[in-house]
Structures are given as C-alpha cells and as structure tokens.
Write a protein that holds these residues in place. Structure first.
Motif, PDB file in Angstrom:
ATOM      1  N   GLY A 169       0.878  -1.340   0.020  1.00  0.00           N
ATOM      2  CA  GLY A 169      -0.139   0.063  -0.057  1.00  0.00           C
ATOM      3  C   GLY A 169       0.857   1.323  -0.007  1.00  0.00           C
ATOM      4  N   ALA A 170       1.783   1.332   0.552  1.00  0.00           N
ATOM      5  CA  ALA A 170       2.920   2.208   0.736  1.00  0.00           C
ATOM      6  C   ALA A 170       3.497   2.817  -0.637  1.00  0.00           C
ATOM      7  CB  ALA A 170       4.156   1.949   1.681  1.00  0.00           C
ATOM      8  N   ILE A 171       3.747   1.924  -1.311  1.00  0.00           N
ATOM      9  CA  ILE A 171       3.953   2.323  -2.749  1.00  0.00           C
ATOM     10  C   ILE A 171       2.853   2.850  -3.800  1.00  0.00           C
ATOM     11  CG2 ILE A 171       4.968   1.241  -5.092  1.00  0.00           C
ATOM     12  CD1 ILE A 171       6.466  -0.796  -3.237  1.00  0.00           C
TER      13      ILE A 171
ATOM     14  N   TYR B  81       2.015   6.247  -2.203  1.00  0.00           N
ATOM     15  CA  TYR B  81       2.979   7.522  -2.697  1.00  0.00           C
ATOM     16  C   TYR B  81       2.643   8.092  -4.116  1.00  0.00           C
ATOM     17  CZ  TYR B  81       6.938  10.439  -4.320  1.00  0.00           C
ATOM     18  OH  TYR B  81       7.721  11.268  -4.852  1.00  0.00           O
ATOM     19  N   THR B  82       2.551   7.073  -4.900  1.00  0.00           N
ATOM     20  CA  THR B  82       2.361   7.369  -6.593  1.00  0.00           C
ATOM     21  C   THR B  82       0.757   8.169  -6.690  1.00  0.00           C
ATOM     22  OG1 THR B  82       3.326   5.422  -7.204  1.00  0.00           O
ATOM     23  CG2 THR B  82       2.032   6.426  -8.735  1.00  0.00           C
ATOM     24  N   LEU B  83      -0.272   7.681  -6.052  1.00  0.00           N
ATOM     25  CA  LEU B  83      -1.380   8.180  -6.008  1.00  0.00           C
ATOM     26  C   LEU B  83      -1.441   9.527  -5.218  1.00  0.00           C
ATOM     27  CD1 LEU B  83      -3.710   5.237  -5.709  1.00  0.00           C
ATOM     28  CD2 LEU B  83      -3.234   6.456  -7.767  1.00  0.00           C
ATOM     29  N   ASN B  84      -1.015   9.557  -4.240  1.00  0.00           N
ATOM     30  CA  ASN B  84      -1.089  11.117  -3.190  1.00  0.00           C
ATOM     31  C   ASN B  84      -0.128  12.256  -4.080  1.00  0.00           C
ATOM     32  OD1 ASN B  84      -2.452  10.796  -0.717  1.00  0.00           O
ATOM     33  ND2 ASN B  84      -1.225   9.182  -0.244  1.00  0.00           N
TER      34      ASN B  84
ATOM     35  N   THR C 282      -3.859  13.438  -5.161  1.00  0.00           N
ATOM     36  CA  THR C 282      -4.190  14.137  -3.965  1.00  0.00           C
ATOM     37  C   THR C 282      -3.582  15.811  -3.709  1.00  0.00           C
ATOM     38  OG1 THR C 282      -4.464  12.100  -2.875  1.00  0.00           O
ATOM     39  CG2 THR C 282      -4.619  13.788  -1.518  1.00  0.00           C
ATOM     40  N   PHE C 283      -2.234  15.302  -3.894  1.00  0.00           N
ATOM     41  CA  PHE C 283      -1.578  16.832  -3.661  1.00  0.00           C
ATOM     42  C   PHE C 283      -0.943  17.632  -4.930  1.00  0.00           C
ATOM     43  CE2 PHE C 283      -1.166  14.312   0.389  1.00  0.00           C
ATOM     44  CZ  PHE C 283      -1.811  15.275   0.950  1.00  0.00           C
TER      45      PHE C 283
ATOM     46  N   GLU D 137      11.117  14.315  -1.719  1.00  0.00           N
ATOM     47  CA  GLU D 137       9.569  14.078  -1.555  1.00  0.00           C
ATOM     48  C   GLU D 137       9.231  12.803  -1.169  1.00  0.00           C
ATOM     49  OE1 GLU D 137       6.434  16.721  -3.362  1.00  0.00           O
ATOM     50  OE2 GLU D 137       6.622  14.719  -4.625  1.00  0.00           O
ATOM     51  N   ALA D 138       9.938  11.718  -2.162  1.00  0.00           N
ATOM     52  CA  ALA D 138       9.757  10.325  -1.627  1.00  0.00           C
ATOM     53  C   ALA D 138      10.334   9.958  -0.328  1.00  0.00           C
ATOM     54  CB  ALA D 138      10.259   9.533  -2.951  1.00  0.00           C
TER      55      ALA D 138
END
Length: 97
Positions: free
Chosen positions: A18-20, A23-26, A30-31, A40-41
């Motif tokens: 879920g973490a990977i 990050y990609t979707l957020n 999202t942001f 950032e990563a």
C-alpha cells in the motif's frame, strides 16, 4: 488474516504494498505535486514509517482487548489519519500554501 496469516504479519504485508501505491497516487492526484521525486519520496516514506509505528502500537494494544478484526480496523484509521495529516503538512506542504 483470512489466508491464515497472523494479524501482525498480514498488517505489515498490506502496508508494504500500500505504501508504494499511496506515494504514487498522493503525489499525482491528492496533492498534485510537481516537486522532484527523491526528497519528496524520502519524506513520504518517513511519514509512512511513523504512521506504521503508530498503527503497530495501536494494533498490539488493541489485540489484548478486542476482536482482531476490530483491532485491525481501528489501527487502519490511526494509520490513515496520521499519514494524511503528516503528508499534507510535512511532505507536500509547499503545495498547500
């Protein structure tokens, strides 16, 4: 847990993958960040580590008191809220101004 794994191990496996995706979707949706990925990563995965720590502690405490499925749910809420707020105000803070 449905596959026979312990609550702790199933929790860790789910959050790793879920973490990977998170990050990609957020970053993209999202942001809407255009910042370079490297710094950032790193910040994002630090935030997830902190949030996972909060999730893990919550899960361990709750497993001694309530049904494991309820414990997982409550721990997931703790993780989700802490990771979103830390991402918003620490990782992607320049976007939010």
């Amino acid at each position: 847990m449905f596959a026979g794994l312990s609550a702790t191990l199933s929790n860790a496996i789910g959050y790793f993958f879920g973490a990977i995706l998170s990050y990609t979707l957020n970053k993209k949706y999202t942001f809407k960040s255009k910042e370079p990925n490297k710094t950032e990563a790193l910040k994002f995965f630090m935030v997830l580590a902190i949030s996972y720590g909060l999730n893990f502690v919550t899960l361990q405490i709750l497993l001694n008191h309530i049904n494991p499925y309820y414990a997982q749910f409550i721990s997931a809420v703790v993780y989700t809220l802490s990771s979103f707020l830390l991402a918003k105000f620490f990782v992607f803070k320049t976007i939010n101004r």
